[in-house]
Motif scaffolding. Structure first.
Motif, PDB file in Angstrom:
ATOM      1  N   ALA A  12      -6.291  -7.506  13.928  1.00  0.00           N
ATOM      2  CA  ALA A  12      -7.108  -7.283  12.734  1.00  0.00           C
ATOM      3  C   ALA A  12      -6.300  -6.654  11.614  1.00  0.00           C
ATOM      4  CB  ALA A  12      -8.318  -6.408  13.076  1.00  0.00           C
ATOM      5  N   GLY A  13      -5.089  -7.165  11.421  1.00  0.00           N
ATOM      6  CA  GLY A  13      -4.302  -6.790  10.258  1.00  0.00           C
ATOM      7  C   GLY A  13      -4.725  -7.663   9.082  1.00  0.00           C
ATOM      8  N   PRO A  14      -3.965  -7.673   7.993  1.00  0.00           N
ATOM      9  CA  PRO A  14      -4.358  -8.467   6.821  1.00  0.00           C
ATOM     10  C   PRO A  14      -4.478  -9.961   7.109  1.00  0.00           C
ATOM     11  CG  PRO A  14      -2.113  -7.627   6.593  1.00  0.00           C
ATOM     12  CD  PRO A  14      -2.733  -6.908   7.735  1.00  0.00           C
ATOM     13  N   GLY A  39      -6.687  -3.123  10.090  1.00  0.00           N
ATOM     14  CA  GLY A  39      -5.772  -2.837   8.980  1.00  0.00           C
ATOM     15  C   GLY A  39      -4.320  -2.823   9.384  1.00  0.00           C
ATOM     16  N   GLY A  40      -4.048  -2.599  10.662  1.00  0.00           N
ATOM     17  CA  GLY A  40      -2.668  -2.607  11.135  1.00  0.00           C
ATOM     18  C   GLY A  40      -1.781  -1.615  10.409  1.00  0.00           C
ATOM     19  N   GLN A  41      -0.598  -2.060  10.023  1.00  0.00           N
ATOM     20  CA  GLN A  41       0.391  -1.170   9.412  1.00  0.00           C
ATOM     21  C   GLN A  41      -0.010  -0.692   8.020  1.00  0.00           C
ATOM     22  OE1 GLN A  41       4.415  -2.679   9.645  1.00  0.00           O
ATOM     23  NE2 GLN A  41       4.185  -3.280  11.770  1.00  0.00           N
ATOM     24  N   MET A  42      -1.034  -1.318   7.414  1.00  0.00           N
ATOM     25  CA  MET A  42      -1.504  -0.831   6.114  1.00  0.00           C
ATOM     26  C   MET A  42      -1.996   0.607   6.221  1.00  0.00           C
ATOM     27  SD  MET A  42      -3.465  -3.982   4.210  1.00  0.00           S
ATOM     28  CE  MET A  42      -4.641  -4.312   5.533  1.00  0.00           C
ATOM     29  N   ASN A  43      -2.511   0.972   7.394  1.00  0.00           N
ATOM     30  CA  ASN A  43      -3.029   2.325   7.581  1.00  0.00           C
ATOM     31  C   ASN A  43      -1.923   3.374   7.589  1.00  0.00           C
ATOM     32  OD1 ASN A  43      -5.962   1.897   7.959  1.00  0.00           O
ATOM     33  ND2 ASN A  43      -5.288   0.637   9.677  1.00  0.00           N
ATOM     34  N   PRO A  60      -4.871   2.560   3.556  1.00  0.00           N
ATOM     35  CA  PRO A  60      -6.148   2.586   4.266  1.00  0.00           C
ATOM     36  C   PRO A  60      -7.308   2.057   3.423  1.00  0.00           C
ATOM     37  CG  PRO A  60      -4.944   4.610   4.646  1.00  0.00           C
ATOM     38  CD  PRO A  60      -4.205   3.879   3.563  1.00  0.00           C
ATOM     39  N   ASP A  61      -7.248   2.251   2.101  1.00  0.00           N
ATOM     40  CA  ASP A  61      -8.313   1.735   1.228  1.00  0.00           C
ATOM     41  C   ASP A  61      -8.287   0.213   1.178  1.00  0.00           C
ATOM     42  OD1 ASP A  61      -9.091   4.318   0.669  1.00  0.00           O
ATOM     43  OD2 ASP A  61      -8.013   4.426  -1.240  1.00  0.00           O
ATOM     44  N   LEU A  62      -7.083  -0.372   1.088  1.00  0.00           N
ATOM     45  CA  LEU A  62      -6.980  -1.822   1.092  1.00  0.00           C
ATOM     46  C   LEU A  62      -7.440  -2.386   2.431  1.00  0.00           C
ATOM     47  CD1 LEU A  62      -6.206  -4.408  -0.347  1.00  0.00           C
ATOM     48  CD2 LEU A  62      -3.835  -4.052   0.396  1.00  0.00           C
ATOM     49  N   ALA A  63      -7.104  -1.690   3.509  1.00  0.00           N
ATOM     50  CA  ALA A  63      -7.539  -2.124   4.838  1.00  0.00           C
ATOM     51  C   ALA A  63      -9.062  -2.142   4.928  1.00  0.00           C
ATOM     52  CB  ALA A  63      -6.955  -1.197   5.909  1.00  0.00           C
ATOM     53  N   GLN A  64      -9.699  -1.113   4.388  1.00  0.00           N
ATOM     54  CA  GLN A  64     -11.163  -1.049   4.432  1.00  0.00           C
ATOM     55  C   GLN A  64     -11.783  -2.153   3.585  1.00  0.00           C
ATOM     56  OE1 GLN A  64     -13.105   1.274   6.339  1.00  0.00           O
ATOM     57  NE2 GLN A  64     -14.585  -0.325   5.831  1.00  0.00           N
ATOM     58  N   ALA A 288       0.991 -12.486   4.857  1.00  0.00           N
ATOM     59  CA  ALA A 288       0.055 -12.530   5.986  1.00  0.00           C
ATOM     60  C   ALA A 288      -1.303 -13.068   5.544  1.00  0.00           C
ATOM     61  CB  ALA A 288      -0.099 -11.136   6.590  1.00  0.00           C
ATOM     62  N   VAL A 289      -1.741 -12.647   4.360  1.00  0.00           N
ATOM     63  CA  VAL A 289      -3.025 -13.122   3.823  1.00  0.00           C
ATOM     64  C   VAL A 289      -2.989 -14.631   3.613  1.00  0.00           C
ATOM     65  CG1 VAL A 289      -4.463 -13.099   1.749  1.00  0.00           C
ATOM     66  CG2 VAL A 289      -3.762 -10.946   2.811  1.00  0.00           C
ATOM     67  N   GLY A 290      -1.892 -15.143   3.046  1.00  0.00           N
ATOM     68  CA  GLY A 290      -1.776 -16.577   2.823  1.00  0.00           C
ATOM     69  C   GLY A 290      -1.846 -17.371   4.117  1.00  0.00           C
TER      70      GLY A 290
END
Length: 317
Positions: A12-14, A39-43, A60-64, A288-290
Motif C-alpha cells: 500500500a505504497g503510492p 504510504g510506505g516510505q512516504m511516512n 505522511p500527509d501525502l500518504a493519507q 510508482a503512481v504512473g
C-alpha cells in the motif's frame, strides 16, 4: 474459506494505492494488503518537494491523501503479511499470516528496502541527516558538506547530483577503486566539489542528538581510525527487493527483482508488478503512481477479456 476479489494488491505504497484507485473505480472488487501503515516510505519522508501539484507536502500527509483516494470507490485495506501466491490459472490464491484471499488478478507492489550499514547511529539519525535518497533529501543540505557511502553506480551518480546542491561531497568507499561505470566515474573525478576516501569503512554515525555531525571511519589498509565532520550521510550500499514470498513463481531475475513488460505484467498472466519491486533506474513517488495507474487499468482489461471469453464459451456450448 478464502475471501474472493477481482484484484488483490500486495503493498500500500503510492503505486499500490494508485492501482487500487484505478481498479476499484472500474467497478472491480479490490483488496489492498500491507503489513504496515499505508504510504510506505512516504511516512519516513519529512517533506516531499518533487511530486506534481504540491510545492511541498509532508510525506505522511501525502500518504493519507492517497489512501483516502484509494478507498474512495470501495477498495478494502487489509492488514497482513503475505506468505505466498499460488497460481491456479484463472485465479490466484494469496496466503497471508492470518487468512487466505483469492483473486483473478494480483498486483505486487511490495517495493524494496535500502541495505543498511548496520553501524551505531545509522538508525538513530535516520531522517536527521542519514538518507538513502539524494533526489528526495539533497535540497535540505544546500551549501553544506555531506558524505556519500558506496562506490557503485547509484552512489557516484548521487554524489554528482549532490555536488550541484551542496558545498562539498566526500565519497567514502571500502575499496581502492569504484565499481561504477567508467563514464559515471569520469564525471565525478572531474568535479572539484567531490573528493574520495579510499579503503575505508564507516563504523559509526555521530551527532548531537538532533542531527548528524560526523561519521567515524576505519581504514582497512592502515587500521587508522578517524572522524569526518559532515551534516549528512547518504548511504548507497545496495537495494534489496522485497520479493521473498514470490520466489516460487519464478518471476524474478537473479538478483530478486520482478521482471515485467511495459504493461507491468509478469511472465504469469494475471500477475502484475509495479514500483520499486521492479528493476528500474528512478525510484520515486511519481514513477510508482504512473505504474500503478497502468496496472490498475490492465487489471480491468484482463478481467474483461476473460469474462468475454467465458461468455463466448458458454454460448457456443
Amino acid at each position: 474459506m478464502a475471501k474472493n476479489y477481482d484484484v488483490v494488491i500486495i503493498g500500500a505504497g503510492p503505486g499500490g494505492m494508485t492501482a487500487a484507485l484505478y481498479a476499484s473505480r472500474a467497478n472491480l472488487s479490490v483488496a489492498m494488503i500491507d503489513r504496515g501503515i499505508y504510504g510506505g516510505q512516504m511516512n519516513n519522508t519529512a517533506s516531499i518537494e518533487n511530486y506534481p501539484g504540491f510545492k511541498s507536502i509532508m510525506g505522511p500527509d501525502l500518504a493519507q491523501n492517497m489512501y483516502d483516494s484509494s478507498i474512495n470507490f470501495g477498495a478494502e485495506y487489509v492488514y497482513g503479511a503475505v506468505q505466498s501466491i499460488e497460481d491456479r490459472g484463472i485465479t490466484k490464491l494469496i496466503k497471508t499470516d492470518s487468512e487466505e484471499l483469492e483473486a483473478k488478478v494480483v498486483i505486487i507492489a511490495t517495493g524494496s528496502e535500502y541495505k543498511k550499514l548496520g553501524v551505531p547511529g545509522e538508525k538513530e539519525y535516520g531522517g536527521k541527516g542519514v538518507s538513502y535518497c539524494a533526489v528526495c533529501d539533497g535540497a535540505f543540505f544546500k551549501n553544506k558538506h555531506v558524505v556519500v557511502v558506496g562506490g557503485g553506480d547509484s552512489a557516484i551518480e548521487e554524489a554528482s547530483y549532490l555536488a550541484g546542491i551542496v558545498d562539498h561531497v566526500t565519497v567514502i568507499h571500502r575499496r581502492d577503486q569504484l565499481r561504477a561505470q567508467q563514464v559515471i566515474q569520469d564525471r565525478a573525478f572531474a568535479n572539484d566539489k567531490i573528493d574520495f576516501v579510499w579503503n575505508t569503512n564507516v563504523t559509526e554515525v555521530v551527532g548531537d542528538g538532533t542531527k548528524v555531525t560526523g561519521v567515524k571511519t576505519h581504514n582497512n589498509q592502515t587500521d587508522e581510525d578517524s572522524t569526518i565532520e559532515t551534516s549528512g550521510a547518504f548511504i548507497y550500499v545496495g537495494l534489496l527487493p522485497m520479493t521473498e514470498p514470490f520466489q516460487n513463481l519464478k518471476i524474478t531475475d537473479a538478483d530478486g527483482w520482478i521482471k515485467t513488460d511495459d504493461q507491468m505484467e509478469t511472465a504469469i498472466p494475471g500477475i502484475y508488478a509495479i514500483g520499486d519491486v521492479r528493476q528500474k533506474e528512478l525510484r520515486q513517488v511519481a514513477t510508482a503512481v504512473g505504474e500503478g495507474g497502468i496496472a490498475g487499468q490492465q487489471a480491468f482489461k484482463y478481467i474483461e477479456a476473460h469474462n468475454a471469453q467465458s461468455k463466448s464459451s458458454v454460448s457456443e456450448s
